[in-house]
Enzyme design. Structure first.
Site, short mmCIF file in Angstrom:
data_model
loop_
_atom_site.label_atom_id
_atom_site.label_comp_id
_atom_site.label_asym_id
_atom_site.label_seq_id
_atom_site.Cartn_x
_atom_site.Cartn_y
_atom_site.Cartn_z
N LYS A 134 27.31 -104.27 -29.19
CA LYS A 134 27.83 -103.26 -30.12
C LYS A 134 28.32 -102.04 -29.34
CE LYS A 134 26.94 -99.57 -32.15
NZ LYS A 134 28.26 -99.04 -32.40
N GLU B 68 18.88 -95.82 -21.12
CA GLU B 68 19.47 -94.76 -20.29
C GLU B 68 19.92 -93.67 -21.25
OE1 GLU B 68 19.43 -94.25 -17.25
OE2 GLU B 68 18.81 -96.23 -16.54
#
Ligand code: ADP
Length: 477
Positions: A171, A246
């Site tokens: 996505k 992250e």
């Protein structure tokens, strides 16, 4: 305008379109991209699950060939893909093309990794028994990516996932579906079997959330904001799923009295402001010792005056526009916050008019900043940096580490002693000496500490820690 559709179980599907707008010229629609639904995500996950047994046992030469072919096509089309990236994200054409080349290098690296898979054989503690330690793919892996590196971040998650035998639901960020669609199209045509890589574009709160809520994902790798990262973590724990995050940064760049002024100014200008400051490794806190402070601020201000902010595709633009209206509002809100907190706006911060309607913001440099101010603690994610004056190296190091984040850090110094001490004591995942905090290689580990990251490192061979699971097998001969 042709609709770019989602790829589910090897078929291009999906109707409802979202226009992809150029931030350098909001009148320009870069393309129409499908808006996926929660059901599309469910179907994509089911397809990835069905494809996993065969792909996880596929031969290494098949994986090598597909990844290599993908690398070669990306590189051959670097100018076209670089232009697409710059039009949808707003970074300048050299920055966009450079990122495309990096994506090709990443696919090339992981094509090579398929030929370097290894395990260990060790003697058992019990005579007559052998022990094999191998790495196996994790299963269906979800990939959620942000808008600031539209092709490199998808590449550094997709390439290792495939190399190590996982199947994928991907996505991309809503703002930059074009580069994501292009690499999925290339991989699909390179010969990936049906369902191995599925693309579902659309809203994070709809298709992204449907991914988080699925019990069938064995792994999820995410790059984006701290807030969404927390949701990914909580949902992953709920489903006993491996995850990797992250998130933000508030990266310090220390300038010591003994620094080479030109090196320090160039590194600060580059990592603070290039790519419009929209890099999680950008230097947003420039920590300067008092002997060089005034000289450095004068030189950096002069350097910033030479930066042309303009249309990403124009040859003389050094910095492109901010990515969209809501990011621009966040940047200008923080500029107001900085002023109200008592920092001095030493340069820039003005909205700029250009020939085309876009989100143009002059680089902004604050001085007289304390490390406790919000502009020194919270990630802004724009062309805004804060100079913090300190007494000496010890205070510089303490200030650099006094942050909830820990992605990247840098120091400008000609002292081996201070450079060595900083490398050892900086609480960051990546440390740079006489280099910008942003701008990393594609074949070595990337990632941070503290609030910036969670889980194992990305990129290079270290990516196998996330994309594989270890098996220990005992055999009695
Ligand atoms: P940014 O502020 O950089 O857009 P986000 O964390 O909002 O950071 O976005 C990073 C990625 O996470 C995007 O692909 C976005 O669509 C996705 N995302 C946003 N909200 C959710 C959510 N609730 N569940 C899953 N993914 C999400």
């Amino acid at each position: 305008m042709a609709l770019h559709q989602n790829l589910i179980a090897g078929e291009w599907t999906g109707g409802d379109a979202i226009p992809n707008i150029n931030p350098s010229d909001t009148n320009e629609v870069v393309g129409e991209y499908a808006r996926g639904t929660a059901d599309d995500m469910k179907n994509a996950i089911a397809a990835a699950k069905a494809a996993f047994p065969a792909w996880s046992r596929s031969g290494i030469l098949e994986r090598h060939a597909i990844l290599k072919k993908t690398a070669d096509e990306i590189l051959a089309r670097k100018d076209e893909l670089g232009a697409l990236l710059s039009r949808e994200e707003g970074k300048t054409l050299p920055e966009g093309t450079g990122e495309v080349i990096r994506a090709a290098q990443i696919f090339d690296f992981y094509a090579g990794e398929t030929l370097r898979l290894t395990g260990e054989t060790v003697p058992s503690a019990r005579p007559g028994i052998g022990v094999e330690i191998t790495r196996e793919p994790v299963g269906v892996v979800g990939i959620i990516t942000p808008w600031n590196f539209p092709i490199a971040i998808p590449a550094w998650k997709i390439a290792p996932a495939l190399a190590y035998g996982n199947t994928i639901v991907f996505k991309p960020a809503e703002l930059v579906p074009g580069s994501a669609w292009a690499i999925v199209d290339i991989l699909h045509r390179a010969g990936l079997p049906k369902g191995v890589l599925n693309l579902v574009m659309g809203k994070g709160s709809v298709v992204g959330q449907a991914m988080l809520d699925s019990p069938d994902l064995a792994g999820l790798t995410f790059t984006g904001s701290t807030g969404t990262g927390k949701r990914v973590a909580l949902a992953s724990i709920e489903h006993n799923r491996k995850f990797q995050l992250e998130m933000g940064g508030k990266n310090p760049f220390v300038v010591l009295d003994d620094a080479d002024l030109t090196v320090a100014v160039e590194a600060a200008a580059n990592s603070g402001f290039f790519a419009t400051g929209q890099r999680c490794t950008a230097s947003s806190r420039i920590i300067v010792t008092e002997g060089i402070h005034d000289k450095f601020v004068a030189a950096l201000t002069e350097r910033l005056g030479k930066i042309n902010v303009g249309h990403a595709m124009e040859k003389d633009s050094h910095v492109g526009p901010v990515v969209d209206q809501s990011q621009l509002k966040q940047d200008t809100d923080y500029i107001d916050i900085g002023r109200k907190e008592g920092a001095k706006l030493a340069f820039g911060g003005e909205l700029l008019n250009r020939a085309t309607p876009g989100f143009y913001l002059q680089p902004a440099l604050f001085t007289e900043v304390s490390n406790q101010m919000r502009i020194a603690r919270e990630e802004i994610f724009g062309p805004v940096a804060a100079v913090i004056r300190v007494k000496d190296y010890d205070e510089a190091l303490a200030t650099a580490n006094d942050t909830p984040f820990g992605l990247s850090s840098g120091i400008a110094t000609t002292s081996l002693k201070h450079a060595t001490h900083f490398k050892r004591n900086s609480e960051a995942g990546m440390v740079m000496v006489n280099l910008p905090t942003a701008g990393v290689d594609f074949h070595v580990p990337f990632g941070g500490r503290k609030g910036s990251s969670f889980g194992s490192r990305e990129q290079g061979k270290y990516a196998n820690e996330f994309f594989t699971v270890v098996k220990t097998a005992y055999t009695q001969a």
